[in-house]
Design a protein around this motif. Structure first.
Motif, mmCIF file in Angstrom:
data_model
loop_
_atom_site.group_PDB
_atom_site.id
_atom_site.type_symbol
_atom_site.label_atom_id
_atom_site.label_comp_id
_atom_site.label_asym_id
_atom_site.label_seq_id
_atom_site.Cartn_x
_atom_site.Cartn_y
_atom_site.Cartn_z
ATOM 1 N N CYS A 141 -2.646 0.010 -3.776
ATOM 2 C CA CYS A 141 -3.052 -0.692 -2.563
ATOM 3 C C CYS A 141 -2.748 -2.187 -2.693
ATOM 4 C CB CYS A 141 -4.549 -0.469 -2.317
ATOM 5 S SG CYS A 141 -5.237 -1.550 -1.065
ATOM 6 N N GLY A 142 -1.888 -2.679 -1.818
ATOM 7 C CA GLY A 142 -1.478 -4.083 -1.861
ATOM 8 C C GLY A 142 -2.638 -5.030 -1.624
ATOM 9 N N VAL A 143 -3.580 -4.595 -0.794
ATOM 10 C CA VAL A 143 -4.716 -5.458 -0.478
ATOM 11 C C VAL A 143 -5.623 -5.612 -1.692
ATOM 12 C CG1 VAL A 143 -6.813 -5.642 0.934
ATOM 13 C CG2 VAL A 143 -4.642 -5.020 2.001
ATOM 14 N N HIS A 192 -7.633 0.549 2.044
ATOM 15 C CA HIS A 192 -7.839 -0.466 1.007
ATOM 16 C C HIS A 192 -9.179 -0.301 0.307
ATOM 17 C CE1 HIS A 192 -4.748 -1.784 3.691
ATOM 18 N NE2 HIS A 192 -5.595 -2.241 4.587
ATOM 19 N N CYS A 238 0.837 -1.198 0.000
ATOM 20 C CA CYS A 238 0.000 0.000 0.000
ATOM 21 C C CYS A 238 0.875 1.251 0.000
ATOM 22 C CB CYS A 238 -0.906 0.037 1.233
ATOM 23 S SG CYS A 238 -2.051 -1.355 1.339
ATOM 24 N N CYS A 249 -3.613 3.533 4.574
ATOM 25 C CA CYS A 249 -4.498 2.983 3.540
ATOM 26 C C CYS A 249 -5.632 2.165 4.168
ATOM 27 C CB CYS A 249 -3.679 2.101 2.597
ATOM 28 S SG CYS A 249 -4.589 1.529 1.162
HETATM 29 ZN ZN LIG Z 1 -4.305 -0.728 0.977
#
Ligand SMILES: [Zn+2]
Ligand SMILES: Nc1nc2c(ncn2[C@@H]2O[C@H](COP(=O)(O)OP(=O)(O)O)[C@@H](O)[C@H]2O)c(=O)[nH]1
Ligand SMILES: [Mg+2]
Length: 292
Positions: A260-262, A254, A247, A252
């Motif tokens: 955003c990694g999620v 999400h 992120c 974040c």
């Molecule tokens: Zn995120």
């Protein structure tokens, strides 16, 4: 003086389990002055006033580790969230909500998927895939299989547990199988009772022969999460953790953030869509409440 645990409270009387013997006790007036009311689950020091009739007086309430509001029980360690694989079909949004509520109370969590005699392995594998990434134990059970019941028994050992889950998934049946001297009502009977009589249910703590305690009323009857903070919510989705470093922003949530990694993990199938959808729904619920 003896130490025991309150397993039931009715009309100013407290029933205290002391090594398998139940004493009927009153509480000293001093507790009322201290605004400390004994509650089910409390560990207490009590004096015996009549050994023959098993009567006593609560002298001291030990410090509470935790205090659940619904059901009102002190010193609960764990929630087992029970759903059926079918009849009724699992409502994953509700399951995720139970998990979040249990997390918000800092309880240990296990997931029990019951009635697996009614579905094939494929259904089990699907649920297993979604929930094993959470890190919680996921246990598949059926009343027809003793080994699966024993797995639950193992989880209960030495802890105080509430069972959470919708009606009809088999919670009472499970408990009856776990402890043969229990006769909790199961099946359709409760619907009949609900119509006519006004049945006041008292919360009761059941001491297990195999060590541990269970609360006989289903947990989390109040289902809203709007008392939570947004950050707290995202923390309770444990499988999101490992993707946070992707992120862009530390803060974040999400949702609409650019990198955003999620969200990426959801797109790539590393986080189950159903879990992310539940997250967004609960997020919206918390936000709505903040607007007022
Ligand atoms: Zn995120
Ligand atoms: N096929 C099947 N039926 C079950 C199982 N466990 C419970 N049931 C049935 O599901 C119904 C609801 O069970 P109950 O224990 O009252 O559910 P509760 O409302 O969660 O306490 C009853 O008719 C049970 O006989 C199971 O493992 N397999
Ligand atoms: Mg029941």
């Amino acid at each position: 003086m003896r130490e025991g645990r309150i397993i039931k409270g009715i009309g100013g009387f407290y029933y205290i389990d002391y090594d398998g013997i139940t004493y009927e006790c009153k509480a000293r007036g001093i507790f009322r002055k201290n605004k400390m009311t004994p509650m089910v689950g409390d560990y207490v020091v009590f004096s015996v006033t009549d050994e023959e009739k098993l009567l006593g007086m609560i002298e001291e309430i030990k410090e509470r580790e935790t205090e659940l509001i619904r059901p009102p029980v002190a010193n609960v360690d764990q929630a087992i969230v029970v759903f059926a694989i079918t009849q009724p079909d699992p409502n994953l949004a509700l399951l995720d909500r139970f998990i979040v509520l249990a997390e918000s109370q800092r309880l240990e969590i296990a997931i029990c998927i019951n009635k697996i005699d009614l579905a094939d392995e494929e259904e089990q594998a699907k649920l297993k895939k979604i929930y094993e990434a959470t890190g919680y134990p996921v246990i598949f059970t059926t009343k027809e299989n003793k080994a699966s019941i024993d797995e639950i028994k193992k989880l209960l050992a030495g802890k105080t547990t509430v069972f959470a889950g919708p009606s009809g998934v088999g919670k009472s049946t499970l408990l009856n199988r776990i402890q043969s001297n229990l006769v909790l009502q199961t099946g359709e009977i409760s619907a009949k009772n609900a119509r006519g009589k006004h049945t006041t249910r008292h919360v009761e703590l059941i001491p297990l022969q195999s060590s541990g305690w269970v609360v006989d009323t289903p947990g989390f009857s109040s289902l809203t999460v709007d008392f939570m903070e947004v950050e707290e919510l995202s923390d309770t989705f444990r499988e999101f953790d490992e993707y946070r470093e992707g992120c862009q922003y530390l803060s974040c949530i999400h949702e609409n953030e650019p990198r955003c990694g999620v969200k990426t993990a959801v797109e790539e199938g590393d986080i189950p869509q159903s879990r992310y959808t539940s997250y967004l729904q609960l997020l919206e619920e918390i936000r709505k409440n903040r607007r007022y």
